[in-house]
Design a protein around this motif. Sequence first.
Motif, PDB file in Angstrom:
ATOM      1  N   ASN B  33      46.944  59.063  49.563  1.00  0.00           N
ATOM      2  CA  ASN B  33      46.255  58.233  48.578  1.00  0.00           C
ATOM      3  C   ASN B  33      45.374  59.092  47.672  1.00  0.00           C
ATOM      4  N   ARG B  34      44.764  60.093  48.272  1.00  0.00           N
ATOM      5  CA  ARG B  34      43.892  60.998  47.506  1.00  0.00           C
ATOM      6  C   ARG B  34      44.691  61.693  46.414  1.00  0.00           C
ATOM      7  N   ARG B  35      45.854  62.218  46.774  1.00  0.00           N
ATOM      8  CA  ARG B  35      46.675  62.911  45.782  1.00  0.00           C
ATOM      9  C   ARG B  35      47.248  61.936  44.752  1.00  0.00           C
ATOM     10  N   TYR B  36      47.667  60.770  45.222  1.00  0.00           N
ATOM     11  CA  TYR B  36      48.243  59.730  44.353  1.00  0.00           C
ATOM     12  C   TYR B  36      47.270  59.346  43.244  1.00  0.00           C
ATOM     13  N   LEU B  37      45.985  59.276  43.601  1.00  0.00           N
ATOM     14  CA  LEU B  37      44.987  58.821  42.625  1.00  0.00           C
ATOM     15  C   LEU B  37      44.413  59.940  41.767  1.00  0.00           C
ATOM     16  N   SER B  38      44.508  61.168  42.241  1.00  0.00           N
ATOM     17  CA  SER B  38      43.787  62.241  41.546  1.00  0.00           C
ATOM     18  C   SER B  38      44.660  63.397  41.078  1.00  0.00           C
ATOM     19  N   GLY B  39      45.825  63.592  41.719  1.00  0.00           N
ATOM     20  CA  GLY B  39      46.635  64.768  41.418  1.00  0.00           C
ATOM     21  C   GLY B  39      46.201  66.004  42.196  1.00  0.00           C
ATOM     22  N   TYR B  40      45.117  65.865  42.958  1.00  0.00           N
ATOM     23  CA  TYR B  40      44.573  66.993  43.745  1.00  0.00           C
ATOM     24  C   TYR B  40      45.479  67.237  44.956  1.00  0.00           C
ATOM     25  N   THR B  41      46.024  68.465  45.074  1.00  0.00           N
ATOM     26  CA  THR B  41      47.072  68.714  46.067  1.00  0.00           C
ATOM     27  C   THR B  41      46.604  69.408  47.348  1.00  0.00           C
ATOM     28  N   ALA B  42      45.325  69.745  47.449  1.00  0.00           N
ATOM     29  CA  ALA B  42      44.881  70.483  48.643  1.00  0.00           C
ATOM     30  C   ALA B  42      45.235  69.707  49.906  1.00  0.00           C
ATOM     31  N   LYS B  43      45.568  70.438  50.946  1.00  0.00           N
ATOM     32  CA  LYS B  43      46.012  69.783  52.180  1.00  0.00           C
ATOM     33  C   LYS B  43      44.927  69.817  53.239  1.00  0.00           C
ATOM     34  N   ASP B  44      44.842  68.727  53.988  1.00  0.00           N
ATOM     35  CA  ASP B  44      43.941  68.705  55.135  1.00  0.00           C
ATOM     36  C   ASP B  44      44.517  69.590  56.230  1.00  0.00           C
ATOM     37  N   HIS B  45      43.611  70.106  57.068  1.00  0.00           N
ATOM     38  CA  HIS B  45      44.080  70.736  58.292  1.00  0.00           C
ATOM     39  C   HIS B  45      43.892  69.686  59.389  1.00  0.00           C
ATOM     40  N   GLY B  46      44.685  68.618  59.311  1.00  0.00           N
ATOM     41  CA  GLY B  46      44.475  67.468  60.195  1.00  0.00           C
ATOM     42  C   GLY B  46      43.292  66.643  59.710  1.00  0.00           C
ATOM     43  N   ASP B  67      34.401  70.501  49.697  1.00  0.00           N
ATOM     44  CA  ASP B  67      33.483  71.601  49.963  1.00  0.00           C
ATOM     45  C   ASP B  67      33.837  72.783  49.069  1.00  0.00           C
ATOM     46  N   SER B  68      32.986  73.791  49.095  1.00  0.00           N
ATOM     47  CA  SER B  68      33.046  74.834  48.080  1.00  0.00           C
ATOM     48  C   SER B  68      34.331  75.661  48.120  1.00  0.00           C
ATOM     49  N   ARG B  69      35.060  75.608  49.258  1.00  0.00           N
ATOM     50  CA  ARG B  69      36.316  76.353  49.313  1.00  0.00           C
ATOM     51  C   ARG B  69      37.321  75.817  48.299  1.00  0.00           C
ATOM     52  N   PHE B  70      37.149  74.549  47.923  1.00  0.00           N
ATOM     53  CA  PHE B  70      38.158  73.898  47.095  1.00  0.00           C
ATOM     54  C   PHE B  70      37.698  73.624  45.664  1.00  0.00           C
ATOM     55  N   THR B  71      36.506  74.123  45.308  1.00  0.00           N
ATOM     56  CA  THR B  71      35.959  73.801  43.981  1.00  0.00           C
ATOM     57  C   THR B  71      36.926  74.129  42.863  1.00  0.00           C
ATOM     58  N   LEU B  72      37.428  75.356  42.852  1.00  0.00           N
ATOM     59  CA  LEU B  72      38.314  75.802  41.770  1.00  0.00           C
ATOM     60  C   LEU B  72      39.567  74.941  41.679  1.00  0.00           C
ATOM     61  N   GLN B  73      40.206  74.738  42.832  1.00  0.00           N
ATOM     62  CA  GLN B  73      41.438  73.956  42.853  1.00  0.00           C
ATOM     63  C   GLN B  73      41.183  72.527  42.370  1.00  0.00           C
ATOM     64  N   ALA B  74      40.066  71.963  42.792  1.00  0.00           N
ATOM     65  CA  ALA B  74      39.733  70.589  42.391  1.00  0.00           C
ATOM     66  C   ALA B  74      39.562  70.515  40.875  1.00  0.00           C
ATOM     67  N   GLU B  75      38.904  71.512  40.309  1.00  0.00           N
ATOM     68  CA  GLU B  75      38.691  71.515  38.855  1.00  0.00           C
ATOM     69  C   GLU B  75      40.008  71.686  38.102  1.00  0.00           C
ATOM     70  N   GLN B  76      40.873  72.567  38.637  1.00  0.00           N
ATOM     71  CA  GLN B  76      42.130  72.854  37.942  1.00  0.00           C
ATOM     72  C   GLN B  76      43.100  71.683  37.986  1.00  0.00           C
ATOM     73  N   GLU B  77      43.108  70.952  39.092  1.00  0.00           N
ATOM     74  CA  GLU B  77      44.179  69.971  39.284  1.00  0.00           C
ATOM     75  C   GLU B  77      43.848  68.557  38.823  1.00  0.00           C
ATOM     76  N   THR B  78      42.561  68.281  38.592  1.00  0.00           N
ATOM     77  CA  THR B  78      42.206  66.905  38.232  1.00  0.00           C
ATOM     78  C   THR B  78      41.695  66.855  36.798  1.00  0.00           C
ATOM     79  N   SER B  79      41.784  65.667  36.206  1.00  0.00           N
ATOM     80  CA  SER B  79      41.084  65.499  34.930  1.00  0.00           C
ATOM     81  C   SER B  79      40.430  64.134  34.937  1.00  0.00           C
ATOM     82  N   GLY B  80      39.230  64.068  34.381  1.00  0.00           N
ATOM     83  CA  GLY B  80      38.481  62.810  34.380  1.00  0.00           C
ATOM     84  C   GLY B  80      37.686  62.576  35.652  1.00  0.00           C
ATOM     85  N   PHE B  81      37.725  63.537  36.575  1.00  0.00           N
ATOM     86  CA  PHE B  81      36.954  63.393  37.820  1.00  0.00           C
ATOM     87  C   PHE B  81      35.673  64.223  37.759  1.00  0.00           C
ATOM     88  N   GLU B  82      34.631  63.684  38.345  1.00  0.00           N
ATOM     89  CA  GLU B  82      33.408  64.430  38.610  1.00  0.00           C
ATOM     90  C   GLU B  82      33.628  65.119  39.960  1.00  0.00           C
TER      91      GLU B  82
END
Lengths: 370, 370
Positions: B33-46, B67-82
């Motif tokens: 659902n997270r990816r469906y709504l945002s386009g953010y592709t990072a994967k959970d480790h469970g 968390d900060s490990r994913f800041t860059l990826q979150a910025e690159q993959e989403t648009s319109g998100f804070e």
Amino acid sequence: MGAKSLPSTRIARLQAKLKRKKFDAVLISQPDNRRYLSGYTAKDHGIQEPAGFLLIPANGKPYLLTDSRFTLQAEQETSGFEIAIYTKGLIKLLKKLLPQIGVQRLAFESHYTLHSTHSNMLNMGRKISLELVPTKDMLEKMRLIKTEEELALIRESTRINEQVFQSVYLSIEPGMTEQEVALAIDLTMKEMGAEGPSFETIVAFGPNAAKPHAVPGDTILQSGDIVLIDMGLIYKGYCSDMTRTFVAGKPDNQYLERHRLVRKAQLAGIAALKPGVTGQEVDQAARKIFDDAGYGKAFQHSLGHGVGVAVHEEPRLSPLSQRTLKPGMVVTIEPGMYIPEWGGIRLENIAIVTPDGCEVINKDTTCLDL
Amino acid sequence: MGAKSLPSTRIARLQAKLKRKKFDAVLISQPDNRRYLSGYTAKDHGIQEPAGFLLIPANGKPYLLTDSRFTLQAEQETSGFEIAIYTKGLIKLLKKLLPQIGVQRLAFESHYTLHSTHSNMLNMGRKISLELVPTKDMLEKMRLIKTEEELALIRESTRINEQVFQSVYLSIEPGMTEQEVALAIDLTMKEMGAEGPSFETIVAFGPNAAKPHAVPGDTILQSGDIVLIDMGLIYKGYCSDMTRTFVAGKPDNQYLERHRLVRKAQLAGIAALKPGVTGQEVDQAARKIFDDAGYGKAFQHSLGHGVGVAVHEEPRLSPLSQRTLKPGMVVTIEPGMYIPEWGGIRLENIAIVTPDGCEVINKDTTCLDL
């Protein structure tokens, strides 16, 4: 699982614990705990599609609850377990089984039970006068201190992981993509006898290394690029985890300076790791090196985590971890520095806490000291 | 995610739904659902190590919490998100953020929120007068009916998956292990542009095919063995899933008879699949073929499942599924027969429910009709 003997000893220890806590049984849903206690290796397809549960009564034979897709595997991989199959879901099976074996007070894993499953269990429980008691980390605490048998498996897992790394390292050259290197690693792991990677292999080139959790893509390696490889495998149920960072070709002075700082932080963490200190204190010892050099903000994650049947487990070496370290615990020491647009450097080894300090179990020294 | 346009349309639809239900916001934890709504592709480790959450208010800008490990990826993959970063965990961030944006009634995903997380949210919520409302399948319902854009991606995912299968199929010969074939499949998937497999590739030889969820091992293919391959990949966020079963060499009459029965059950399922019927009815149409032939007990699982951003999603074609099928839903049709010690046969295609019936999107016919 390493030896068939491991699970039965563990069940006995757990049953003693259940009696002390006056639980009639515990329901195990966390997959690492499930394998740790039973040897059953089937994998969940996420928490929403579990491959089974364990029901461990304080007295008597333990149960493995699963669906018919896994009957054969459950029978082949476990010994001493009663296999019970649910055709209409876990809850209906529990409703029948719990009164049969006299369970009135059932512990469950709060940290691996969905809110919706708990609601359904509450509804079911009212009909059979069941008391549900959340537990937080009963099994995780059992897993904290490794036996000699477990340490041997972690050492072997690490030895194979290093062999894989060294073999692939020799083949890396400009023109390859991150995905190609990652695939070569995964392939070599299986060839060398691993069950598979213990997490998704990370290979990041150049600025991609600025993401601590980079996913290998089609970026092509250029001479002079940073190469960050974070990899681990599973061997007889036990995980390894190692990170190396280097430059394809000749590193420049800026890289060398930063690399040496990360290594210095790693050695500071190793020096601080001993029984009696907290995870926080070890993290702080490494973090101080970055802070003192003005790189505090570039070290964005925790210093390390426990490794065992799970690749990430307790104890954590994090700024928040109050847990006191003890001999037999196994942790990674993995400081990292991440600079957007430039890249990143992470160096990761595994150490066992010993009575006097710690022992780094890695033998690989590729590009550690530059 | 296919196109950048998809997520923003979806957010608007969800926000309209939130207003109707008088929720101030919903917290999304389920990764599909997270990816469906945002386009953010990072994967959970469970579920215990999530790569982030979405906080979607009924009005205003949506948030991605990570968390900060994913800041860059979150910025690159989403648009319109804070993008909001938690350093001391999700709960502390929510405690600060929810009052700031005026959220007093917060929906959460009951089926993807841990009991322990919910307990912590309740404790936190008391301090900021927060009402927590469990939701069951708000997003899953939105995902049930696919748009033309989504159908195109599922068709393309299936087309590539078939290409991979056909390419590897030609190379299979006695002497290879299950693991080798599975690795060749995974490798070819990436070469042909997939993000990766949509589930762990299944390759089972001979009696191993009797396990519906067999894990590829070191069994060596002998001439005359059954070969069962179940594989799927992810292409731009959309999954495929296909199973073929055949014999290495010449099948004997017993195999042929059983294979034809499985295919007959598949065709019966396809014939029954149309708008207005329930998942249960379609399952029953295929199951009847096995029952009538005296093989009822050999068909141990459901006939099929939905496919989309997740490889297993609603609607289910199972003996328990009361859901009514509608045009735009996408399901697998995968009857199987499992006979311990002998082996198994499963044939799986994907079908789209159309206004008149259904359309099987597979073109591959390898060893379907023997």
